[in-house]
Design an enzyme around this catalytic site. Structure first.
Site, PDB file in Angstrom:
ATOM      1  N   ASP A 120      -5.779  -2.968  11.402  1.00  4.97           N
ATOM      2  CA  ASP A 120      -4.576  -2.289  11.755  1.00  4.97           C
ATOM      3  C   ASP A 120      -4.355  -1.829  13.124  1.00  4.97           C
ATOM      4  OD1 ASP A 120      -2.193  -0.785  10.883  1.00  4.97           O
ATOM      5  OD2 ASP A 120      -3.483   0.641   9.532  1.00  4.97           O
ATOM      6  N   CYS A 153       0.777  -1.421   0.009  1.00  4.79           N
ATOM      7  CA  CYS A 153      -0.046  -0.058   0.056  1.00  4.79           C
ATOM      8  C   CYS A 153       0.943   1.186   0.035  1.00  4.79           C
ATOM      9  CB  CYS A 153      -0.900  -0.134   1.199  1.00  4.79           C
ATOM     10  SG  CYS A 153      -2.213   1.235   1.150  1.00  4.79           S
TER      11      CYS A 153
END
Length: 216
Positions: A132, A8
Protein backbone atom coordinates in the site's frame (compact mmCIF):
# COMPACT_ATOMS: atom_id res chain seq x y z
CA UNK A 1 -3.67 -15.70 -15.21
CA UNK A 2 -6.58 -13.74 -13.74
CA UNK A 3 -6.03 -10.82 -11.40
CA UNK A 4 -8.11 -11.28 -8.25
CA UNK A 5 -9.99 -8.35 -6.75
CA UNK A 6 -10.58 -7.43 -3.11
CA UNK A 7 -12.97 -4.59 -2.31
CA UNK A 8 -12.21 -3.26 1.16
CA UNK A 9 -13.91 -1.03 3.69
CA UNK A 10 -17.45 -2.29 3.22
CA UNK A 11 -20.06 -1.09 5.68
CA UNK A 12 -23.39 -1.70 3.90
CA UNK A 13 -25.19 -4.89 2.90
CA UNK A 14 -26.21 -3.58 -0.52
CA UNK A 15 -22.59 -2.84 -1.37
CA UNK A 16 -21.55 -6.37 -0.47
CA UNK A 17 -24.26 -7.85 -2.66
CA UNK A 18 -23.24 -5.67 -5.59
CA UNK A 19 -19.52 -6.30 -5.16
CA UNK A 20 -20.03 -10.06 -5.12
CA UNK A 21 -22.34 -9.90 -8.13
CA UNK A 22 -19.79 -7.83 -10.03
CA UNK A 23 -17.19 -10.55 -9.53
CA UNK A 24 -15.15 -9.49 -6.49
CA UNK A 25 -13.12 -12.37 -5.06
CA UNK A 26 -12.97 -10.94 -1.55
CA UNK A 27 -14.49 -8.22 0.58
CA UNK A 28 -12.80 -6.52 3.50
CA UNK A 29 -14.05 -5.33 6.87
CA UNK A 30 -11.94 -2.73 8.68
CA UNK A 31 -11.61 -3.19 12.44
CA UNK A 32 -9.23 -0.26 12.93
CA UNK A 33 -11.05 2.38 15.03
CA UNK A 34 -9.06 5.17 13.38
CA UNK A 35 -10.59 4.43 9.99
CA UNK A 36 -13.67 6.12 8.55
CA UNK A 37 -14.66 2.64 7.35
CA UNK A 38 -14.48 1.02 10.79
CA UNK A 39 -17.11 -1.60 11.65
CA UNK A 40 -17.77 -3.39 14.92
CA UNK A 41 -17.63 -7.19 15.17
CA UNK A 42 -21.40 -7.24 15.66
CA UNK A 43 -22.06 -5.27 12.47
CA UNK A 44 -19.52 -7.30 10.52
CA UNK A 45 -21.16 -10.54 11.67
CA UNK A 46 -24.47 -9.24 10.38
CA UNK A 47 -22.98 -8.10 7.08
CA UNK A 48 -21.15 -11.38 6.60
CA UNK A 49 -24.47 -13.12 6.05
CA UNK A 50 -24.70 -11.26 2.74
CA UNK A 51 -21.42 -12.75 1.48
CA UNK A 52 -22.10 -15.69 -0.85
CA UNK A 53 -20.06 -18.86 -1.18
CA UNK A 54 -16.63 -18.59 -2.82
CA UNK A 55 -16.20 -14.94 -1.86
CA UNK A 56 -13.64 -14.55 0.94
CA UNK A 57 -14.06 -12.29 3.95
CA UNK A 58 -10.92 -10.43 5.06
CA UNK A 59 -10.62 -8.81 8.50
CA UNK A 60 -8.25 -5.83 8.56
CA UNK A 61 -6.47 -4.84 11.77
CA UNK A 62 -3.85 -2.23 12.66
CA UNK A 63 -1.71 -3.09 15.69
CA UNK A 64 -4.63 -4.80 17.48
CA UNK A 65 -4.81 -6.26 20.93
CA UNK A 66 -5.00 -10.08 20.81
CA UNK A 67 -8.49 -10.16 22.33
CA UNK A 68 -9.74 -7.83 19.57
CA UNK A 69 -8.60 -10.30 16.91
CA UNK A 70 -10.04 -13.28 18.77
CA UNK A 71 -13.42 -11.54 19.11
CA UNK A 72 -13.59 -11.06 15.34
CA UNK A 73 -12.47 -14.62 14.68
CA UNK A 74 -15.21 -15.89 16.99
CA UNK A 75 -18.03 -13.58 15.90
CA UNK A 76 -17.31 -12.98 12.22
CA UNK A 77 -15.31 -16.01 11.11
CA UNK A 78 -13.15 -14.30 8.47
CA UNK A 79 -11.32 -16.40 5.90
CA UNK A 80 -8.20 -14.26 6.14
CA UNK A 81 -6.72 -11.73 8.57
CA UNK A 82 -5.00 -8.65 7.13
CA UNK A 83 -2.40 -7.10 9.41
CA UNK A 84 -1.88 -3.52 8.27
CA UNK A 85 0.26 -2.07 11.05
CA UNK A 86 3.62 -2.92 12.63
CA UNK A 87 2.83 -6.48 13.67
CA UNK A 88 5.73 -8.93 13.95
CA UNK A 89 5.78 -12.34 12.25
CA UNK A 90 5.25 -13.92 15.65
CA UNK A 91 2.19 -11.77 16.37
CA UNK A 92 0.71 -12.54 12.96
CA UNK A 93 1.20 -16.27 13.42
CA UNK A 94 -0.04 -16.38 17.01
CA UNK A 95 -3.71 -16.75 16.01
CA UNK A 96 -3.13 -19.93 13.97
CA UNK A 97 -5.16 -18.40 11.14
CA UNK A 98 -4.31 -17.60 7.54
CA UNK A 99 -3.10 -14.05 7.22
CA UNK A 100 -1.87 -11.40 4.82
CA UNK A 101 0.72 -8.83 5.88
CA UNK A 102 0.59 -5.29 4.50
CA UNK A 103 3.57 -2.98 3.93
CA UNK A 104 3.42 0.77 3.36
CA UNK A 105 5.87 1.30 0.51
CA UNK A 106 7.78 4.53 0.88
CA UNK A 107 7.55 4.64 4.67
CA UNK A 108 10.75 5.09 6.69
CA UNK A 109 12.72 1.89 6.28
CA UNK A 110 10.74 1.00 3.15
CA UNK A 111 12.20 3.60 0.82
CA UNK A 112 14.17 1.39 -1.57
CA UNK A 113 13.42 -1.89 -3.37
CA UNK A 114 15.95 -3.70 -1.18
CA UNK A 115 14.38 -2.37 2.01
CA UNK A 116 10.88 -3.37 0.89
CA UNK A 117 12.05 -6.88 0.08
CA UNK A 118 14.01 -7.24 3.33
CA UNK A 119 11.01 -6.14 5.38
CA UNK A 120 8.74 -8.61 3.61
CA UNK A 121 10.87 -11.74 3.82
CA UNK A 122 10.37 -12.49 7.55
CA UNK A 123 6.66 -12.92 6.78
CA UNK A 124 7.20 -15.96 4.58
CA UNK A 125 4.30 -17.74 6.29
CA UNK A 126 1.81 -15.15 5.01
CA UNK A 127 -0.73 -16.11 2.36
CA UNK A 128 0.20 -12.89 0.54
CA UNK A 129 2.17 -9.66 0.84
CA UNK A 130 0.09 -6.53 0.32
CA UNK A 131 1.76 -3.28 -0.72
CA UNK A 132 0.00 0.00 0.00
CA UNK A 133 1.05 3.64 -0.11
CA UNK A 134 2.54 5.33 2.92
CA UNK A 135 0.08 7.53 4.78
CA UNK A 136 -0.65 8.48 8.37
CA UNK A 137 -4.03 6.78 8.19
CA UNK A 138 -2.85 3.22 7.50
CA UNK A 139 -4.53 2.88 4.11
CA UNK A 140 -7.62 4.26 2.44
CA UNK A 141 -5.83 7.50 1.55
CA UNK A 142 -6.48 7.29 -2.18
CA UNK A 143 -2.77 7.81 -2.91
CA UNK A 144 -0.56 5.54 -4.98
CA UNK A 145 3.17 4.86 -4.75
CA UNK A 146 6.20 4.26 -6.96
CA UNK A 147 5.90 0.68 -8.21
CA UNK A 148 9.64 0.50 -8.82
CA UNK A 149 9.89 -0.05 -5.04
CA UNK A 150 8.60 -3.58 -5.70
CA UNK A 151 11.40 -4.48 -8.11
CA UNK A 152 13.28 -6.70 -5.66
CA UNK A 153 10.08 -8.42 -4.55
CA UNK A 154 9.13 -9.07 -8.17
CA UNK A 155 12.56 -10.58 -8.83
CA UNK A 156 12.46 -12.85 -5.77
CA UNK A 157 11.31 -16.39 -6.68
CA UNK A 158 10.48 -17.04 -3.02
CA UNK A 159 8.21 -14.00 -2.70
CA UNK A 160 4.67 -14.56 -1.53
CA UNK A 161 1.77 -13.63 -3.85
CA UNK A 162 1.64 -9.85 -4.26
CA UNK A 163 -1.52 -7.86 -3.58
CA UNK A 164 -1.39 -4.30 -4.89
CA UNK A 165 -3.24 -1.47 -3.13
CA UNK A 166 -2.95 2.29 -2.81
CA UNK A 167 -4.94 4.79 -4.83
CA UNK A 168 -6.30 2.32 -7.36
CA UNK A 169 -9.37 3.17 -9.44
CA UNK A 170 -10.86 2.30 -12.81
CA UNK A 171 -8.61 4.80 -14.59
CA UNK A 172 -5.27 3.54 -13.32
CA UNK A 173 -5.69 -0.11 -12.34
CA UNK A 174 -4.92 -1.33 -15.85
CA UNK A 175 -1.53 0.37 -15.90
CA UNK A 176 -0.84 -0.89 -12.36
CA UNK A 177 -1.56 -4.48 -13.37
CA UNK A 178 0.66 -4.16 -16.42
CA UNK A 179 3.52 -2.75 -14.31
CA UNK A 180 3.39 -5.13 -11.36
CA UNK A 181 1.50 -8.23 -12.55
CA UNK A 182 0.09 -8.76 -9.04
CA UNK A 183 -1.81 -11.79 -7.83
CA UNK A 184 -4.60 -9.44 -6.75
CA UNK A 185 -5.56 -5.78 -6.45
CA UNK A 186 -7.21 -4.19 -3.43
CA UNK A 187 -9.47 -1.16 -3.80
CA UNK A 188 -11.37 0.96 -1.29
CA UNK A 189 -11.64 4.72 -1.85
CA UNK A 190 -11.39 4.24 -5.61
CA UNK A 191 -14.89 2.74 -5.74
CA UNK A 192 -16.57 5.02 -3.20
CA UNK A 193 -19.04 7.86 -3.29
CA UNK A 194 -18.13 8.63 0.36
CA UNK A 195 -15.93 6.84 2.94
CA UNK A 196 -17.44 3.42 3.54
CA UNK A 197 -20.15 3.93 0.92
CA UNK A 198 -19.40 2.14 -2.31
CA UNK A 199 -20.63 3.23 -5.72
CA UNK A 200 -22.15 0.49 -7.86
CA UNK A 201 -21.08 2.29 -11.03
CA UNK A 202 -17.50 2.66 -9.80
CA UNK A 203 -17.34 -1.00 -8.77
CA UNK A 204 -18.55 -2.05 -12.21
CA UNK A 205 -16.06 0.23 -13.96
CA UNK A 206 -13.21 -1.08 -11.80
CA UNK A 207 -14.07 -4.71 -12.51
CA UNK A 208 -14.26 -3.99 -16.25
CA UNK A 209 -10.86 -2.30 -16.16
CA UNK A 210 -9.30 -5.31 -14.40
CA UNK A 211 -10.75 -7.72 -16.95
CA UNK A 212 -9.55 -5.56 -19.82
CA UNK A 213 -6.04 -5.45 -18.33
CA UNK A 214 -6.00 -9.23 -17.98
CA UNK A 215 -7.16 -9.65 -21.58
CA UNK A 216 -4.17 -7.64 -22.78
Amino acid sequence: MRTRVKICGLTRAADIVHAAGAGADAIGFVFFPGSKRHVTPALAAQLRREVPAFVDVVALFVNPQPDEVRAVLDQVGPDLIQFHGDETPEQCASFAHRYMRAFRAGAPGLETPAEVSAASQPFNAAAAWLYDSYSAGFGGSGHGFDYSLLASVQADPAARPVVLAGGLNADNVGAAIAAVRPWAVDVSSGVESAPGQKSADKIDAFMRAVREADAK
